[in-house]
Design a protein around this motif. Structure first.
Motif, PDB file in Angstrom:
ATOM      1  N   UNK B  36       0.839  -1.189   0.000  1.00 31.16           N
ATOM      2  CA  UNK B  36       0.000   0.000   0.000  1.00 31.16           C
ATOM      3  C   UNK B  36       0.878   1.245   0.000  1.00 31.16           C
ATOM      4  N   UNK B  37       1.869   1.258   0.905  1.00 33.56           N
ATOM      5  CA  UNK B  37       2.762   2.407   1.004  1.00 33.56           C
ATOM      6  C   UNK B  37       3.603   2.568  -0.248  1.00 33.56           C
ATOM      7  N   UNK B  38       4.057   1.445  -0.798  1.00 29.58           N
ATOM      8  CA  UNK B  38       4.953   1.574  -1.943  1.00 29.58           C
ATOM      9  C   UNK B  38       4.192   2.087  -3.170  1.00 29.58           C
ATOM     10  N   UNK B  39       2.957   1.623  -3.376  1.00 28.26           N
ATOM     11  CA  UNK B  39       2.187   2.109  -4.528  1.00 28.26           C
ATOM     12  C   UNK B  39       1.814   3.588  -4.364  1.00 28.26           C
ATOM     13  N   UNK B  40       1.449   3.977  -3.156  1.00 30.81           N
ATOM     14  CA  UNK B  40       1.059   5.371  -2.986  1.00 30.81           C
ATOM     15  C   UNK B  40       2.276   6.297  -2.989  1.00 30.81           C
ATOM     16  N   UNK B  41       3.441   5.781  -2.590  1.00 36.61           N
ATOM     17  CA  UNK B  41       4.666   6.580  -2.744  1.00 36.61           C
ATOM     18  C   UNK B  41       4.946   6.865  -4.203  1.00 36.61           C
ATOM     19  N   UNK B  42       4.785   5.840  -5.042  1.00 38.77           N
ATOM     20  CA  UNK B  42       4.970   6.038  -6.479  1.00 38.77           C
ATOM     21  C   UNK B  42       3.946   7.054  -6.983  1.00 38.77           C
ATOM     22  N   UNK B  43       2.703   6.905  -6.512  1.00 38.32           N
ATOM     23  CA  UNK B  43       1.642   7.835  -6.928  1.00 38.32           C
ATOM     24  C   UNK B  43       2.021   9.276  -6.588  1.00 38.32           C
ATOM     25  N   UNK B  44       2.546   9.475  -5.385  1.00 40.99           N
ATOM     26  CA  UNK B  44       2.900  10.837  -4.975  1.00 40.99           C
ATOM     27  C   UNK B  44       4.042  11.398  -5.815  1.00 40.99           C
ATOM     28  N   UNK B  45       5.013  10.561  -6.144  1.00 43.32           N
ATOM     29  CA  UNK B  45       6.086  11.009  -7.053  1.00 43.32           C
ATOM     30  C   UNK B  45       5.480  11.510  -8.365  1.00 43.32           C
ATOM     31  N   UNK B  46       4.545  10.710  -8.884  1.00 43.58           N
ATOM     32  CA  UNK B  46       3.962  11.030 -10.195  1.00 43.58           C
ATOM     33  C   UNK B  46       3.128  12.308 -10.138  1.00 43.58           C
ATOM     34  N   UNK B  47       2.356  12.463  -9.079  1.00 44.06           N
ATOM     35  CA  UNK B  47       1.542  13.675  -8.957  1.00 44.06           C
ATOM     36  C   UNK B  47       2.448  14.901  -8.815  1.00 44.06           C
ATOM     37  N   UNK B  48       3.568  14.730  -8.129  1.00 44.08           N
ATOM     38  CA  UNK B  48       4.534  15.827  -8.029  1.00 44.08           C
ATOM     39  C   UNK B  48       5.087  16.216  -9.389  1.00 44.08           C
ATOM     40  N   UNK B  49       5.421  15.216 -10.196  1.00 40.66           N
ATOM     41  CA  UNK B  49       5.901  15.500 -11.555  1.00 40.66           C
ATOM     42  C   UNK B  49       4.828  16.223 -12.360  1.00 40.66           C
ATOM     43  N   UNK B  50       3.596  15.732 -12.222  1.00 44.07           N
ATOM     44  CA  UNK B  50       2.483  16.330 -12.975  1.00 44.07           C
ATOM     45  C   UNK B  50       2.336  17.814 -12.622  1.00 44.07           C
ATOM     46  N   UNK B 108      18.584  16.454 -21.064  1.00 43.31           N
ATOM     47  CA  UNK B 108      19.428  17.159 -22.041  1.00 43.31           C
ATOM     48  C   UNK B 108      18.651  18.194 -22.842  1.00 43.31           C
ATOM     49  N   UNK B 109      17.386  18.399 -22.495  1.00 43.78           N
ATOM     50  CA  UNK B 109      16.550  19.326 -23.263  1.00 43.78           C
ATOM     51  C   UNK B 109      17.137  20.737 -23.272  1.00 43.78           C
ATOM     52  N   UNK B 110      16.917  21.441 -24.384  1.00 43.26           N
ATOM     53  CA  UNK B 110      17.344  22.848 -24.453  1.00 43.26           C
ATOM     54  C   UNK B 110      16.428  23.730 -23.616  1.00 43.26           C
ATOM     55  N   UNK B 111      15.256  23.207 -23.277  1.00 48.97           N
ATOM     56  CA  UNK B 111      14.378  23.964 -22.378  1.00 48.97           C
ATOM     57  C   UNK B 111      14.812  23.680 -20.939  1.00 48.97           C
ATOM     58  N   UNK B 112      15.305  24.715 -20.274  1.00 50.85           N
ATOM     59  CA  UNK B 112      15.924  24.517 -18.963  1.00 50.85           C
ATOM     60  C   UNK B 112      14.930  23.988 -17.932  1.00 50.85           C
ATOM     61  N   UNK B 113      13.677  24.412 -18.018  1.00 49.43           N
ATOM     62  CA  UNK B 113      12.676  23.961 -17.042  1.00 49.43           C
ATOM     63  C   UNK B 113      12.402  22.473 -17.219  1.00 49.43           C
ATOM     64  N   UNK B 114      12.190  22.059 -18.463  1.00 47.96           N
ATOM     65  CA  UNK B 114      11.965  20.629 -18.726  1.00 47.96           C
ATOM     66  C   UNK B 114      13.160  19.810 -18.241  1.00 47.96           C
ATOM     67  N   UNK B 115      14.356  20.299 -18.542  1.00 49.85           N
ATOM     68  CA  UNK B 115      15.567  19.565 -18.148  1.00 49.85           C
ATOM     69  C   UNK B 115      15.659  19.439 -16.634  1.00 49.85           C
ATOM     70  N   UNK B 116      15.292  20.506 -15.922  1.00 52.78           N
ATOM     71  CA  UNK B 116      15.386  20.484 -14.458  1.00 52.78           C
ATOM     72  C   UNK B 116      14.353  19.531 -13.854  1.00 52.78           C
ATOM     73  N   UNK B 117      13.143  19.553 -14.395  1.00 48.34           N
ATOM     74  CA  UNK B 117      12.106  18.634 -13.889  1.00 48.34           C
ATOM     75  C   UNK B 117      12.550  17.189 -14.129  1.00 48.34           C
ATOM     76  N   UNK B 118      13.069  16.942 -15.328  1.00 47.27           N
ATOM     77  CA  UNK B 118      13.509  15.585 -15.654  1.00 47.27           C
ATOM     78  C   UNK B 118      14.647  15.146 -14.740  1.00 47.27           C
ATOM     79  N   UNK B 119      15.539  16.092 -14.427  1.00 49.47           N
ATOM     80  CA  UNK B 119      16.667  15.765 -13.556  1.00 49.47           C
ATOM     81  C   UNK B 119      16.210  15.305 -12.177  1.00 49.47           C
ATOM     82  N   UNK B 120      15.168  15.926 -11.666  1.00 50.90           N
ATOM     83  CA  UNK B 120      14.621  15.528 -10.378  1.00 50.90           C
ATOM     84  C   UNK B 120      13.842  14.214 -10.519  1.00 50.90           C
ATOM     85  N   UNK B 121      13.051  14.113 -11.579  1.00 49.83           N
ATOM     86  CA  UNK B 121      12.114  12.991 -11.702  1.00 49.83           C
ATOM     87  C   UNK B 121      12.799  11.688 -12.112  1.00 49.83           C
ATOM     88  N   UNK B 122      13.937  11.786 -12.803  1.00 47.92           N
ATOM     89  CA  UNK B 122      14.530  10.558 -13.335  1.00 47.92           C
ATOM     90  C   UNK B 122      14.962   9.620 -12.205  1.00 47.92           C
TER      91      UNK B 122
END
Lengths: 94, 243
Positions: B36-50, B108-122
């Motif tokens: 339960x905790x592991x699935x909802x942890x993943x969910x929270x990561x995803x909602x944060x990315x969203x 590696x995106x030229x868009x700095x915001x996208x690159x920063x979000x990806x850096x955190x989310x990866x």
């Protein structure tokens, strides 16, 4: 065989330089799952930088019935306590 | 018509948002407290990315709670129902392995915001992929029942894999300018990852199916409307409610 997954004890190192401390337990079918369950249960609020898990069944505990023999002899040997030193205020984690 | 970057951010954000909502449905229902905790942890990561991706496209809360089905741009895979635990894992397996490769390139995106979000989310997604891969092996190489369930779950999800690697007119110019990831180039590595884990799980690669597509242009399966009715209920019934 029990249908319940075995219990694992979880130890977290809060930061480098400190020792791992027991924080609780998780159920898991294997060691990888135990680490992941421990990670998701006990480190989601940045509590740690390292995890140990060990099967609860592998822990050997002292017998409460032998408590008197094991621990009470230490009670009257106050000279073993490191209370005669003054610790500088800026020294943490002692 | 929205501009390309907005549309791209909607697609990235909606993928994470809808899968996050799906996983959140497990809260309180998973087979074990730890799961339960592991699935909802993943969910929270995803909602944060969203929240971050949708923030590029506009007001993230408004976009999440006040759009209708046709305006969502997530891939069909993420909106598929949870089914049993195995079906949920099959969906996560196909998606997280893709999303990890995607975010790795997006750093590696030229868009700095996208690159920063990806850096955190990866880093988050690398863990999701690891979790899903290990569950695939446990279920596939587990009991007769777990094996039957994961075969069924994978069979349900398989036809939604191809859509992940589609590129259309919206994304093509963004790829050319170095902003978006050319997902076509990720296919080979994804195929290898999927094959490796399936082999470890002693599972056969499902037979090729006619691909189901359309999510990127708002053509969704019936399941998304039901998901939104639950996710959006509060803001629809009590507009602007906060806590």
């Amino acid at each position: 065989m029990s249908k319940e997954w075995p219990l694992w004890e979880v130890f977290v190192r809060a930061k480098n330089g400190l020792s791992h401390r027991h924080v609780g337990s998780v159920h898991a079918a294997d060691d990888r799952m135990a680490i992941e369950a421990a990670r998701d249960t006990y480190t989601r609020r940045m509590e740690g930088v390292s995890l140990w898990v060990v099967r609860s069944a592998d822990i050997v505990a002292s017998d409460p019935g032998e408590g008197a023999a094991l621990f009470e002899p230490a009670a009257d040997k106050v000279y073993r306590h490191p209370t005669f030193y003054s610790i500088p205020e800026h020294v943490k984690n002692i | 018509m929205t501009d390309g970057l907005t549309e791209y951010a909607l697609r990235l954000g909606d993928d994470s948002l809808i899968l996050g909502q799906r996983l959140g449905e497990w809260c309180g229902h998973a087979p074990m407290l730890e799961v339960d905790l592991s699935l909802t942890n993943v969910a929270l990561d995803l909602v944060g990315q969203a929240t971050l991706f949708l923030g590029i496209a506009g007001d993230a809360d408004k976009l999440a709670f006040h759009r209708d089905v046709l305006d969502f741009k997530n891939c069909l895979l993420v909106e598929q129902p949870n089914g049993d635990f195995a079906q949920t894992i099959a969906r996560q397996f196909l998606f997280s392995n893709w999303q990890e490769l995607l975010f790795r390139e997006l750093t590696q995106s030229r868009n700095a915001t996208l690159a920063a979000i990806a850096g955190k989310a990866v880093k988050e997604v690398a863990y999701h992929a690891r979790l899903a891969n290990e569950w695939m092996v446990r279920l596939g190489d587990g009991t007769a029942e777990s094996r039957a369930r994961i075969v069924n779950g994978l069979d349900w999800m398989w036809r939604f894999g191809d859509e992940l690697f589609d590129v259309d007119d919206v994304v093509e110019p963004l790829i050319a300018s170095g902003v978006a990831v050319d997902v076509r180039k990720l296919r080979g590595e994804w195929d290898q990852r999927i094959a490796r884990t399936l082999s470890e799980a002693t599972l056969e690669m499902p037979k090729p199916r006619r691909a189901a597509k359309g999510g990127r242009i708002g053509h969704h399966s019936e399941h998304l409307g039901h998901l939104l009715s639950e996710m959006q209920f509060l803001q629809r019934a009590y507009p602007g409610a906060t806590w």
